[in-house]
Design a protein around this motif. Sequence first.
Motif, PDB file in Angstrom:
ATOM      1  N   THR A  18       0.845  -1.195   0.000  1.00 34.84           N
ATOM      2  CA  THR A  18       0.000   0.000   0.000  1.00 34.84           C
ATOM      3  C   THR A  18       0.880   1.243   0.000  1.00 34.84           C
ATOM      4  OG1 THR A  18      -1.727  -1.181   1.183  1.00 34.84           O
ATOM      5  CG2 THR A  18      -1.828   1.214   1.241  1.00 34.84           C
ATOM      6  N   VAL A  19       0.531   2.196  -0.867  1.00 32.42           N
ATOM      7  CA  VAL A  19       1.291   3.437  -1.014  1.00 32.42           C
ATOM      8  C   VAL A  19       0.347   4.608  -0.789  1.00 32.42           C
ATOM      9  CG1 VAL A  19       2.607   4.863  -2.643  1.00 32.42           C
ATOM     10  CG2 VAL A  19       2.859   2.377  -2.681  1.00 32.42           C
ATOM     11  N   GLU A  20       0.756   5.546   0.041  1.00 30.90           N
ATOM     12  CA  GLU A  20       0.003   6.786   0.271  1.00 30.90           C
ATOM     13  C   GLU A  20       0.688   7.896  -0.524  1.00 30.90           C
ATOM     14  OE1 GLU A  20      -2.727   7.096   2.331  1.00 30.90           O
ATOM     15  OE2 GLU A  20      -2.645   4.964   2.830  1.00 30.90           O
ATOM     16  N   THR A  21      -0.086   8.658  -1.301  1.00 26.67           N
ATOM     17  CA  THR A  21       0.487   9.768  -2.066  1.00 26.67           C
ATOM     18  C   THR A  21      -0.163  11.078  -1.654  1.00 26.67           C
ATOM     19  OG1 THR A  21      -1.113   9.463  -3.861  1.00 26.67           O
ATOM     20  CG2 THR A  21       1.016   8.332  -4.072  1.00 26.67           C
ATOM     21  N   TYR A  22       0.581  12.163  -1.835  1.00 24.83           N
ATOM     22  CA  TYR A  22       0.066  13.516  -1.608  1.00 24.83           C
ATOM     23  C   TYR A  22       0.680  14.408  -2.678  1.00 24.83           C
ATOM     24  CZ  TYR A  22      -0.835  18.060   0.458  1.00 24.83           C
ATOM     25  OH  TYR A  22      -1.254  19.349   0.667  1.00 24.83           O
ATOM     26  N   LEU A  23      -0.167  14.982  -3.516  1.00 25.79           N
ATOM     27  CA  LEU A  23       0.299  15.886  -4.570  1.00 25.79           C
ATOM     28  C   LEU A  23      -0.387  17.228  -4.384  1.00 25.79           C
ATOM     29  CD1 LEU A  23       0.180  13.640  -7.777  1.00 25.79           C
ATOM     30  CD2 LEU A  23       2.154  14.206  -6.378  1.00 25.79           C
ATOM     31  N   LEU A  32       3.900   6.097 -11.116  1.00 21.79           N
ATOM     32  CA  LEU A  32       4.588   5.219 -10.177  1.00 21.79           C
ATOM     33  C   LEU A  32       5.490   4.276 -10.951  1.00 21.79           C
ATOM     34  CD1 LEU A  32       1.690   4.349  -7.699  1.00 21.79           C
ATOM     35  CD2 LEU A  32       3.664   5.824  -7.257  1.00 21.79           C
ATOM     36  N   ALA A  33       6.577   3.892 -10.323  1.00 26.34           N
ATOM     37  CA  ALA A  33       7.502   2.930 -10.915  1.00 26.34           C
ATOM     38  C   ALA A  33       7.959   1.970  -9.829  1.00 26.34           C
ATOM     39  CB  ALA A  33       8.705   3.637 -11.529  1.00 26.34           C
ATOM     40  N   VAL A  34       8.265   0.772 -10.230  1.00 30.18           N
ATOM     41  CA  VAL A  34       8.920  -0.206  -9.364  1.00 30.18           C
ATOM     42  C   VAL A  34      10.278  -0.457  -9.995  1.00 30.18           C
ATOM     43  CG1 VAL A  34       8.869  -2.549  -8.437  1.00 30.18           C
ATOM     44  CG2 VAL A  34       6.741  -1.246  -8.657  1.00 30.18           C
ATOM     45  N   THR A  35      11.331  -0.240  -9.220  1.00 29.85           N
ATOM     46  CA  THR A  35      12.688  -0.386  -9.737  1.00 29.85           C
ATOM     47  C   THR A  35      13.493  -1.298  -8.815  1.00 29.85           C
ATOM     48  OG1 THR A  35      13.357   1.624  -8.565  1.00 29.85           O
ATOM     49  CG2 THR A  35      12.704   1.870 -10.873  1.00 29.85           C
ATOM     50  N   PRO A  36      14.532  -1.926  -9.353  1.00 32.46           N
ATOM     51  CA  PRO A  36      15.394  -2.739  -8.497  1.00 32.46           C
ATOM     52  C   PRO A  36      16.076  -1.852  -7.459  1.00 32.46           C
ATOM     53  CG  PRO A  36      15.807  -3.210 -10.810  1.00 32.46           C
ATOM     54  CD  PRO A  36      14.938  -1.995 -10.755  1.00 32.46           C
ATOM     55  N   GLY A  37      16.186  -2.354  -6.243  1.00 31.09           N
ATOM     56  CA  GLY A  37      16.885  -1.629  -5.177  1.00 31.09           C
ATOM     57  C   GLY A  37      18.371  -1.889  -5.261  1.00 31.09           C
ATOM     58  N   SER A  38      19.004  -2.050  -4.123  1.00 30.11           N
ATOM     59  CA  SER A  38      20.458  -2.197  -4.071  1.00 30.11           C
ATOM     60  C   SER A  38      20.949  -3.505  -4.675  1.00 30.11           C
ATOM     61  CB  SER A  38      20.935  -2.074  -2.632  1.00 30.11           C
ATOM     62  OG  SER A  38      20.276  -3.038  -1.835  1.00 30.11           O
ATOM     63  N   ALA A  39      20.198  -4.573  -4.517  1.00 33.13           N
ATOM     64  CA  ALA A  39      20.620  -5.862  -5.070  1.00 33.13           C
ATOM     65  C   ALA A  39      19.736  -6.214  -6.257  1.00 33.13           C
ATOM     66  CB  ALA A  39      20.506  -6.948  -4.013  1.00 33.13           C
ATOM     67  N   LEU A 131       7.570   7.514  -6.747  1.00 35.83           N
ATOM     68  CA  LEU A 131       6.586   8.420  -7.321  1.00 35.83           C
ATOM     69  C   LEU A 131       7.319   9.438  -8.177  1.00 35.83           C
ATOM     70  CD1 LEU A 131       3.735   9.723  -7.479  1.00 35.83           C
ATOM     71  CD2 LEU A 131       4.330  10.978  -5.392  1.00 35.83           C
ATOM     72  N   HIS A 132       6.838   9.641  -9.389  1.00 43.07           N
ATOM     73  CA  HIS A 132       7.455  10.589 -10.317  1.00 43.07           C
ATOM     74  C   HIS A 132       6.445  11.668 -10.661  1.00 43.07           C
ATOM     75  CE1 HIS A 132      10.956   8.013 -11.007  1.00 43.07           C
ATOM     76  NE2 HIS A 132      10.089   7.039 -10.788  1.00 43.07           N
ATOM     77  N   GLN A 133       6.892  12.895 -10.617  1.00 42.01           N
ATOM     78  CA  GLN A 133       6.045  14.044 -10.936  1.00 42.01           C
ATOM     79  C   GLN A 133       5.864  14.146 -12.444  1.00 42.01           C
ATOM     80  OE1 GLN A 133       6.848  17.826  -8.938  1.00 42.01           O
ATOM     81  NE2 GLN A 133       7.089  18.706 -10.966  1.00 42.01           N
ATOM     82  N   VAL A 134       4.621  14.308 -12.847  1.00 40.69           N
ATOM     83  CA  VAL A 134       4.295  14.495 -14.257  1.00 40.69           C
ATOM     84  C   VAL A 134       3.478  15.768 -14.345  1.00 40.69           C
ATOM     85  CG1 VAL A 134       3.118  13.525 -16.271  1.00 40.69           C
ATOM     86  CG2 VAL A 134       4.215  12.001 -14.627  1.00 40.69           C
ATOM     87  N   ARG A 135       3.985  16.762 -15.016  1.00 42.16           N
ATOM     88  CA  ARG A 135       3.223  18.000 -15.199  1.00 42.16           C
ATOM     89  C   ARG A 135       2.536  17.929 -16.549  1.00 42.16           C
ATOM     90  NH1 ARG A 135       3.436  21.992 -11.369  1.00 42.16           N
ATOM     91  NH2 ARG A 135       5.145  21.713  -9.940  1.00 42.16           N
ATOM     92  N   GLN A 136       1.268  18.320 -16.527  1.00 42.37           N
ATOM     93  CA  GLN A 136       0.489  18.238 -17.762  1.00 42.37           C
ATOM     94  C   GLN A 136      -0.652  19.239 -17.691  1.00 42.37           C
ATOM     95  OE1 GLN A 136      -0.665  14.151 -17.605  1.00 42.37           O
ATOM     96  NE2 GLN A 136      -2.377  14.509 -16.243  1.00 42.37           N
ATOM     97  N   GLY A 137      -1.351  19.401 -18.796  1.00 41.00           N
ATOM     98  CA  GLY A 137      -2.532  20.252 -18.803  1.00 41.00           C
ATOM     99  C   GLY A 137      -2.304  21.564 -19.524  1.00 41.00           C
ATOM    100  N   GLU A 138      -3.366  22.342 -19.585  1.00 41.11           N
ATOM    101  CA  GLU A 138      -3.345  23.623 -20.286  1.00 41.11           C
ATOM    102  C   GLU A 138      -2.320  24.564 -19.659  1.00 41.11           C
ATOM    103  OE1 GLU A 138      -6.380  27.299 -21.046  1.00 41.11           O
ATOM    104  OE2 GLU A 138      -7.212  25.271 -20.909  1.00 41.11           O
TER     105      GLU A 138
END
Length: 148
Positions: A18-23, A32-39, A131-138
Amino acid sequence: MGSPAVSQSPPAVEVTHTVETYLRGDNIAGALAVTPGSAQTPAGDDSIRATFYVADASGHKVAPVAAEWAEVGERVTVPGLVGDSDGVSATWNVVVRVVAEGDYTWSADGQRPAGADDDADAPMGTLRITLHQVRQGEGFVPADGDEP
């Protein structure tokens, strides 16, 4: 005498986090992305494969939109993961599926079958949800190199 060995292909494990976000901000959305950690899996080893999808708080899959699963390392824009001038909080479930490709031998008593290679473990290591910020819109004009 040990239990007989059973061969299965391909075994898979699914884990939900579970992930909580606040924008906060107009014209802002999130990916959102899932990436390999240290190993990571050993270089050149494609026997372990991890994919993911994002579900809303009710458990309904919302991303990726055009596929069943996203590859680890891929960013997925999440419909509804947006901000406004007052700020928006949301809860998401990131479902990660790890599949061991090929033939693997499992024993019923948890012991390695006779002749199993002690170095045969393929550590997945850790996975990181970002979490990656994506700016979009008019009115939004991306800078050089920015993704819209």
